[in-house]
Write an enzyme that holds these catalytic residues in place. Structure first.
Site, PDB file in Angstrom:
ATOM      1  N   ARG A 104       0.583 -49.755  49.771  1.00 45.27           N
ATOM      2  CA  ARG A 104      -0.800 -49.590  50.253  1.00 45.27           C
ATOM      3  C   ARG A 104      -1.688 -49.806  49.030  1.00 45.27           C
ATOM      4  O   ARG A 104      -1.605 -49.067  48.053  1.00 45.27           O
ATOM      5  CB  ARG A 104      -1.019 -48.201  50.854  1.00 45.27           C
ATOM      6  N   HIS A 131      -3.849 -54.329  58.240  1.00 47.82           N
ATOM      7  CA  HIS A 131      -3.091 -53.092  58.461  1.00 47.82           C
ATOM      8  C   HIS A 131      -2.090 -53.347  59.600  1.00 47.82           C
ATOM      9  O   HIS A 131      -2.209 -52.768  60.682  1.00 47.82           O
ATOM     10  CB  HIS A 131      -4.058 -51.956  58.809  1.00 47.82           C
ATOM     11  N   GLN A 134      -0.138 -50.483  61.689  1.00 43.30           N
ATOM     12  CA  GLN A 134      -0.925 -49.758  62.690  1.00 43.30           C
ATOM     13  C   GLN A 134      -0.926 -50.514  64.022  1.00 43.30           C
ATOM     14  O   GLN A 134      -0.905 -49.915  65.096  1.00 43.30           O
ATOM     15  CB  GLN A 134      -2.362 -49.570  62.195  1.00 43.30           C
ATOM     16  N   ASP A 219     -12.943 -47.990  64.376  1.00 42.60           N
ATOM     17  CA  ASP A 219     -12.415 -47.466  63.109  1.00 42.60           C
ATOM     18  C   ASP A 219     -13.631 -46.986  62.313  1.00 42.60           C
ATOM     19  O   ASP A 219     -14.784 -47.252  62.704  1.00 42.60           O
ATOM     20  CB  ASP A 219     -11.681 -48.609  62.382  1.00 42.60           C
ATOM     21  N   CYS A 259      -7.354 -45.729  64.710  1.00 44.66           N
ATOM     22  CA  CYS A 259      -6.183 -45.552  63.841  1.00 44.66           C
ATOM     23  C   CYS A 259      -6.176 -44.213  63.123  1.00 44.66           C
ATOM     24  O   CYS A 259      -5.127 -43.759  62.677  1.00 44.66           O
ATOM     25  CB  CYS A 259      -6.092 -46.698  62.838  1.00 44.66           C
ATOM     26  N   ARG A 287       3.301 -44.439  65.072  1.00 43.66           N
ATOM     27  CA  ARG A 287       3.535 -45.022  63.745  1.00 43.66           C
ATOM     28  C   ARG A 287       4.994 -44.774  63.337  1.00 43.66           C
ATOM     29  O   ARG A 287       5.645 -45.642  62.762  1.00 43.66           O
ATOM     30  CB  ARG A 287       2.588 -44.392  62.704  1.00 43.66           C
TER      31      ARG A 287
HETATM   32  N1  NVA Z   1     -10.164 -49.219  57.788  1.00 44.63           N
HETATM   33  C1  NVA Z   1      -9.644 -47.965  57.281  1.00 44.63           C
HETATM   34  C2  NVA Z   1      -8.312 -47.685  57.882  1.00 44.63           C
HETATM   35  C3  NVA Z   1      -7.674 -46.395  57.426  1.00 44.63           C
HETATM   36  C4  NVA Z   1      -6.332 -46.166  58.004  1.00 44.63           C
HETATM   37  C5  NVA Z   1      -9.561 -48.025  55.767  1.00 44.63           C
HETATM   38  O1  NVA Z   1      -9.143 -49.055  55.242  1.00 44.63           O
HETATM   39  O2  NVA Z   1      -9.930 -47.050  55.117  1.00 44.63           O
HETATM   40  N1   CP Z   2      -3.986 -44.826  60.252  1.00 43.99           N
HETATM   41  C1   CP Z   2      -3.547 -44.670  58.997  1.00 43.99           C
HETATM   42  O1   CP Z   2      -3.042 -45.598  58.348  1.00 43.99           O
HETATM   43  O2   CP Z   2      -3.672 -43.413  58.514  1.00 43.99           O
HETATM   44  P1   CP Z   2      -3.435 -42.917  57.022  1.00 43.99           P
HETATM   45  O3   CP Z   2      -4.540 -43.496  56.170  1.00 43.99           O
HETATM   46  O4   CP Z   2      -3.491 -41.424  57.095  1.00 43.99           O
HETATM   47  O5   CP Z   2      -2.104 -43.421  56.540  1.00 43.99           O
END
Ligand code: NVA
Ligand code: CP
Length: 306
Positions: A104, A131, A134, A219, A259, A287
């Site tokens: 990540r 992502h 997800q 989101d 998500c 997930r």
């Molecule tokens: N779009 C959000 C998703 C978090 C799971 C982010 O990147 O922070």
């Molecule tokens: N939806 C998701 O990826 O959540 P986290 O940021 O908690 O991993």
């Protein structure tokens, strides 16, 4: 043989993605019946997190444990990654020890370099651009509640961000219509739109985008890394909240997904996220099951998987 990675949904064929979802549904039922198989004994997943996470970390770590393997959490603060060791060197070293790597991070290119230099499968656990994990959970959740998503209409209302981009990929791979409603200046990037199929369209007006939709998704308005833009974004996204008016425009059987983490009162009203059309908790749980199917697929040979 080329190492198979999962950086975007376009890395797998539609057939493979469908098989993964079917297996995820099966793994969920087996878990509920108390039947765990442990085909990944002795296998280790290295997990690099350069951004915060609750669901992704939990689901990968628990998934590996349930499959008989082990996961190692690697943060930049505690490893040489945070002190500037190049990502290609990290890939070379890590992939001589672990059996798969999840990352990540911010720049999607970093995940691509990691994959290029890795001997083992690399999984995208979220980048600024995509992502995909997800989306496996989201597709599983839709199918469990409503059956096939082929030909259905999904309304994405909000930021043209990493989740939106993965929905654009999903529309192609899972064959559904995608209406995107986002304010001017917050569209998905051109490089992603270029990969979009004809089923994807940008519709500015949220109510029009939601009309007769089978699934409504949003989101956060300020993703990780965009926190400093929070105030400007609150103003830009005014009118883009998923609330009862938006859900009333959608099909009466429409589902709501997010998500998570969510900001109640911003991108979604409390009554929608906590209401009867919301499936966000199933989505979060899935997930785990979807990624167990992904780990099995990437870590076991073709013969063992089927
Ligand atoms: N779009 C959000 C998703 C978090 C799971 C982010 O990147 O922070
Ligand atoms: N939806 C998701 O990826 O959540 P986290 O940021 O908690 O991993």
């Amino acid at each position: 043989m080329r190492t198979q990675h999962f950086l975007t949904l376009l890395d797998f064929s539609p057939e493979t993605l469908t098989a993964l979802i079917e297996r995820a549904i099966e793994l969920k039922q087996l878990k509920l019946a108390g039947q765990l198989s442990t085909p990944l004994q002795g296998k280790v997943l290295g997990m690099i997190f350069e951004k915060a996470s609750t669901r992704t970390r939990l689901s990968f770590e628990i998934g590996m444990v349930q499959l008989g393997g082990h996961a190692i959490f690697l943060s930049p603060q505690d490893t040489q990654i945070g002190r500037g060791e190049p990502i290609d060197d990290t890939a070379r070293v890590l992939s001589r020890m672990v059996d798969a790597i999840m990352i990540r991070t911010f720049e999607h290119e970093k995940a691509e370099v990691l994959a290029e230099y890795s001997r083992v499968p690399v999984i995208n656990g979220l980048t600024d651009l995509y992502h995909p994990c997800q989306l496996l959970a989201d597709m599983q959740t839709y199918i469990e509640h409503r059956g096939s998503i082929v030909g259905k209409t999904v309304a994405w209302i909000g930021d043209g961000n990493n989740m939106c981009n993965s929905y654009i990929n999903a529309a192609k791979q899972f064959d559904f219509n995608l209406n995107i409603a986002c304010p001017e200046g917050y569209e998905p990037p051109e490089r992603v739109m270029q990969t979009a199929c004809s089923r994807v369209q940008i519709i500015r007006d949220p109510l029009t985008a939601a009309k007769n939709a089978d699934l409504v998704v949003t989101d956060v308005w300020a993703s990780m890394g965009k926190e400093r833009e929070q105030q400007a974004r609150l103003a830009a996204f005014k009118g883009y909240q998923i609330n009862r008016n938006i859900m009333a425009a959608a099909d009466p059987k429409a589902l709501f997904m997010h998500c998570l983490p969510a900001h109640r009162g911003e991108e979604v009203s409390t009554e929608v996220i906590d209401g009867p059309q919301s499936v966000v908790w199933d989505e979060a749980e899935n997930r785990l099951h979807a990624q167990k199917a992904l780990l099995e697929f990437l870590l076991l040979s073709e013969e063992t998987y089927h």
